[in-house]
Write a protein that holds these residues in place. Structure first.
Motif, mmCIF file in Angstrom:
data_model
loop_
_atom_site.group_PDB
_atom_site.id
_atom_site.type_symbol
_atom_site.label_atom_id
_atom_site.label_comp_id
_atom_site.label_asym_id
_atom_site.label_seq_id
_atom_site.Cartn_x
_atom_site.Cartn_y
_atom_site.Cartn_z
ATOM 1 N N ASP A 84 0.821 -1.211 0.000
ATOM 2 C CA ASP A 84 0.000 0.000 0.000
ATOM 3 C C ASP A 84 0.856 1.262 0.000
ATOM 4 O O ASP A 84 0.496 2.273 -0.621
ATOM 5 C CB ASP A 84 -0.927 0.012 1.214
ATOM 6 C CG ASP A 84 -2.169 -0.829 0.983
ATOM 7 O OD1 ASP A 84 -2.518 -1.058 -0.191
ATOM 8 O OD2 ASP A 84 -2.786 -1.269 1.973
ATOM 9 N N TYR A 85 1.992 1.232 0.703
ATOM 10 C CA TYR A 85 2.886 2.390 0.716
ATOM 11 C C TYR A 85 3.778 2.409 -0.525
ATOM 12 O O TYR A 85 4.080 3.479 -1.056
ATOM 13 C CB TYR A 85 3.755 2.375 1.980
ATOM 14 C CG TYR A 85 2.998 2.738 3.226
ATOM 15 C CD1 TYR A 85 2.682 4.063 3.511
ATOM 16 C CD2 TYR A 85 2.598 1.763 4.124
ATOM 17 C CE1 TYR A 85 1.985 4.408 4.665
ATOM 18 C CE2 TYR A 85 1.898 2.100 5.279
ATOM 19 C CZ TYR A 85 1.605 3.412 5.538
ATOM 20 O OH TYR A 85 0.897 3.754 6.682
ATOM 21 N N TYR A 86 4.187 1.245 -0.972
ATOM 22 C CA TYR A 86 5.109 1.206 -2.106
ATOM 23 C C TYR A 86 4.443 1.680 -3.392
ATOM 24 O O TYR A 86 5.093 2.290 -4.251
ATOM 25 C CB TYR A 86 5.638 -0.220 -2.292
ATOM 26 C CG TYR A 86 6.676 -0.340 -3.387
ATOM 27 C CD1 TYR A 86 8.002 -0.020 -3.116
ATOM 28 C CD2 TYR A 86 6.333 -0.758 -4.670
ATOM 29 C CE1 TYR A 86 8.964 -0.126 -4.113
ATOM 30 C CE2 TYR A 86 7.289 -0.861 -5.669
ATOM 31 C CZ TYR A 86 8.598 -0.548 -5.370
ATOM 32 O OH TYR A 86 9.547 -0.640 -6.361
ATOM 33 N N VAL A 87 3.158 1.427 -3.557
ATOM 34 C CA VAL A 87 2.475 1.799 -4.784
ATOM 35 C C VAL A 87 2.366 3.313 -4.939
ATOM 36 O O VAL A 87 2.096 3.813 -6.043
ATOM 37 C CB VAL A 87 1.078 1.143 -4.822
ATOM 38 C CG1 VAL A 87 0.083 1.912 -3.982
ATOM 39 C CG2 VAL A 87 0.566 0.989 -6.254
ATOM 40 N N VAL A 88 2.616 4.070 -3.862
ATOM 41 C CA VAL A 88 2.606 5.531 -3.961
ATOM 42 C C VAL A 88 3.712 6.027 -4.887
ATOM 43 O O VAL A 88 3.610 7.118 -5.470
ATOM 44 C CB VAL A 88 2.735 6.151 -2.555
ATOM 45 C CG1 VAL A 88 2.789 7.666 -2.602
ATOM 46 C CG2 VAL A 88 1.564 5.713 -1.687
ATOM 47 N N ARG A 92 0.979 10.015 -9.591
ATOM 48 C CA ARG A 92 1.527 11.153 -10.337
ATOM 49 C C ARG A 92 1.818 12.347 -9.451
ATOM 50 O O ARG A 92 2.844 13.012 -9.622
ATOM 51 C CB ARG A 92 0.550 11.542 -11.442
ATOM 52 C CG ARG A 92 1.104 12.484 -12.483
ATOM 53 C CD ARG A 92 0.252 12.436 -13.722
ATOM 54 N NE ARG A 92 0.112 11.058 -14.187
ATOM 55 C CZ ARG A 92 -0.761 10.669 -15.110
ATOM 56 N NH1 ARG A 92 -1.588 11.545 -15.636
ATOM 57 N NH2 ARG A 92 -0.822 9.404 -15.488
ATOM 58 N N GLY A 93 0.951 12.646 -8.508
ATOM 59 C CA GLY A 93 1.145 13.830 -7.683
ATOM 60 C C GLY A 93 2.389 13.774 -6.810
ATOM 61 O O GLY A 93 3.279 14.627 -6.932
ATOM 62 N N PRO A 94 2.497 12.798 -5.903
ATOM 63 C CA PRO A 94 3.678 12.757 -5.024
ATOM 64 C C PRO A 94 4.996 12.594 -5.785
ATOM 65 O O PRO A 94 5.981 13.255 -5.454
ATOM 66 C CB PRO A 94 3.398 11.547 -4.124
ATOM 67 C CG PRO A 94 1.920 11.365 -4.169
ATOM 68 C CD PRO A 94 1.498 11.772 -5.533
ATOM 69 N N THR A 95 5.027 11.728 -6.795
ATOM 70 C CA THR A 95 6.280 11.520 -7.520
ATOM 71 C C THR A 95 6.681 12.760 -8.308
ATOM 72 O O THR A 95 7.867 13.111 -8.365
ATOM 73 C CB THR A 95 6.142 10.319 -8.463
ATOM 74 O OG1 THR A 95 5.023 10.540 -9.342
ATOM 75 C CG2 THR A 95 5.918 9.050 -7.691
ATOM 76 N N VAL A 169 7.562 4.725 -14.785
ATOM 77 C CA VAL A 169 8.612 4.625 -15.800
ATOM 78 C C VAL A 169 9.094 6.011 -16.220
ATOM 79 O O VAL A 169 10.298 6.268 -16.324
ATOM 80 C CB VAL A 169 8.100 3.835 -17.022
ATOM 81 C CG1 VAL A 169 9.119 3.871 -18.153
ATOM 82 C CG2 VAL A 169 7.803 2.391 -16.636
ATOM 83 N N VAL A 170 8.167 6.935 -16.450
ATOM 84 C CA VAL A 170 8.539 8.267 -16.936
ATOM 85 C C VAL A 170 9.167 9.109 -15.836
ATOM 86 O O VAL A 170 10.215 9.746 -16.031
ATOM 87 C CB VAL A 170 7.301 8.968 -17.536
ATOM 88 C CG1 VAL A 170 7.614 10.413 -17.875
ATOM 89 C CG2 VAL A 170 6.825 8.238 -18.778
ATOM 90 N N THR A 171 8.548 9.125 -14.655
ATOM 91 C CA THR A 171 9.007 10.022 -13.596
ATOM 92 C C THR A 171 10.390 9.635 -13.087
ATOM 93 O O THR A 171 11.255 10.511 -12.910
ATOM 94 C CB THR A 171 8.003 10.025 -12.435
ATOM 95 O OG1 THR A 171 6.699 10.323 -12.937
ATOM 96 C CG2 THR A 171 8.381 11.054 -11.402
ATOM 97 N N TRP A 172 10.616 8.357 -12.839
ATOM 98 C CA TRP A 172 11.934 7.944 -12.360
ATOM 99 C C TRP A 172 12.912 7.752 -13.504
ATOM 100 O O TRP A 172 14.121 7.881 -13.310
ATOM 101 C CB TRP A 172 11.802 6.659 -11.531
ATOM 102 C CG TRP A 172 10.866 6.815 -10.387
ATOM 103 C CD1 TRP A 172 9.664 6.195 -10.213
ATOM 104 C CD2 TRP A 172 11.029 7.660 -9.245
ATOM 105 N NE1 TRP A 172 9.068 6.586 -9.045
ATOM 106 C CE2 TRP A 172 9.882 7.498 -8.426
ATOM 107 C CE3 TRP A 172 12.027 8.535 -8.836
ATOM 108 C CZ2 TRP A 172 9.723 8.179 -7.231
ATOM 109 C CZ3 TRP A 172 11.850 9.230 -7.643
ATOM 110 C CH2 TRP A 172 10.721 9.041 -6.858
ATOM 111 N N GLY A 173 12.408 7.452 -14.698
ATOM 112 C CA GLY A 173 13.309 7.319 -15.838
ATOM 113 C C GLY A 173 13.871 8.636 -16.318
ATOM 114 O O GLY A 173 14.946 8.670 -16.936
ATOM 115 N N ILE A 174 13.177 9.757 -16.048
ATOM 116 C CA ILE A 174 13.695 11.052 -16.478
ATOM 117 C C ILE A 174 14.982 11.403 -15.736
ATOM 118 O O ILE A 174 15.823 12.154 -16.247
ATOM 119 C CB ILE A 174 12.614 12.140 -16.260
ATOM 120 C CG1 ILE A 174 12.951 13.399 -17.061
ATOM 121 C CG2 ILE A 174 12.451 12.476 -14.801
ATOM 122 C CD1 ILE A 174 12.847 13.233 -18.531
#
Length: 333
Positions: A84-88, A92-95, A169-174
């Motif tokens: 439940d915490y990991y899926v955060v 889109r908002g927090p990441t 993929v996009v947020t951490w891949g950037i």
């Protein structure tokens, strides 16, 4: 005897950061090479193959139903709190806030807007492409399925592809895309791949997505990262335009001569001549000049020059002004 303080690890970190006051010249902008074009084409083919397999209700849809009936959240219930915490990490908002804070600090340190502009372009592409696919295909999720064995397509849902997976993929891949060295790019690419893989499997574990949703989400996010070099000229022009507007605004402020509140006003001679008389400040004396409009015409003296006059007679009212108590004065004529 004085001894010098031994620098701590935090001191060494800040000293290393201080050596980078301007935009580094060794940062290379990724180009759309032949290798990247081949990867983009292969990922696009994989994307279309998944869509076709779901539309055709093939073995992939049967696998979706098998995983759904397996109910991983019941088989491994002890992992539910952690997942439940990991899926955060895929929301889109927090990441976006976390990554934007890091890239904003990096933009300030390197004096360049490219990291923030690249993040903005990638998130815009993510919202357009993934959002259009979601609402265009309208697939229902596992918790809202209506018929066992069906693909649940075009029923008004918004689950296909997985937005959590594509966003991870996009947020951490950037971060890997904007890495300044090849070694950092490799490490960040591996870290973002593991993070996005875990986010996708977390949604399958919780039962919020089909397995095919996660596969399509990975492909959708990877397509955006692979296509970013095509938008680098737009990012460069936007950065140049924004910096030009900033410099023009600064020059305009200097030209207008903005001053803090309460600063004295310096008046320059009229007509640009040195021998021209200066303008009289507001509120100055008018000795020998024209009297103000609120004074009557004629000679006027100051209060100090006037002769004091003692009024004649008593200041007390006369007897005709006194009336017995309880009586009212006579009416005026």
């Amino acid at each position: 005897m004085r001894t010098e303080r031994k620098p701590t690890r935090l001191d060494r970190v800040f000293a290393r950061l201080d050596r980078e006051p301007e935009r580094p010249a060794h940062i290379d902008v990724p180009r759309m090479s032949r290798h990247r074009v081949v990867l983009f084409g292969a990922t696009l083919a994989f994307y279309l193959a998944i869509v076709w397999a779901v539309l055709d209700t093939s073995w992939l849809v049967r696998l979706d139903w098998q995983v759904m009936f397996f109910r991983p959240y019941e088989q491994w219930s002890e992992l539910h709190a952690f997942v439940d915490y990991y899926v955060v990490l895929g929301q889109r908002g927090p990441t976006a806030v976390m990554v934007a804070a890091w890239l904003g600090w990096r933009s300030w340190r390197q004096h360049t807007l490219r990291p923030l502009l690249a993040l903005g372009v990638s998130l815009l592409l993510l919202n357009i492409t993934v959002g259009a696919a979601k609402y265009g295909m309208g697939r229902l999720g596992p918790h809202y399925a209506t018929e066992i064995g069906s693909n649940e397509m075009f029923l008004g849902g918004d689950i296909f592809p997985s937005g959590h997976t594509a966003n991870a993929v996009v947020t951490w891949g950037i971060l890997a895309y904007l890495a300044s060295t090849p070694r950092a790019r490799r490490w960040l690419s591996a870290l973002s791949a593991v993070t996005s893989l875990g986010v996708g499997m977390a949604t399958v574990y919780l039962g919020t997505h089909w397995l095919s949703d996660v596969l399509l989400g990975w492909a959708a996010g990877l397509l955006i990262l692979l296509a970013l070099p095509w938008f680098e000229p737009l990012i460069a022009r936007s950065e140049t335009r924004i910096l030009e507007l900033r410099d023009r605004w600064r020059d305009r402020r200097r030209a207008t001569g903005l001053r803090p509140a309460g600063a004295p006003v310096v008046l320059t001679p009229l007509s640009g001549r040195d021998d021209a008389p200066a303008r009289e400040p507001v509120g100055a004396g008018r000795a020998g000049g024209r009297p103000p409009a609120y004074l009557a015409p004629g000679p006027h003296t100051t209060r100090a020059e006037r002769t004091p006059v003692t009024p004649a007679g008593s200041r007390r009212p006369g007897p005709e002004r006194h009336h017995p108590r309880g009586t009212s004065p006579a009416g005026r004529p």
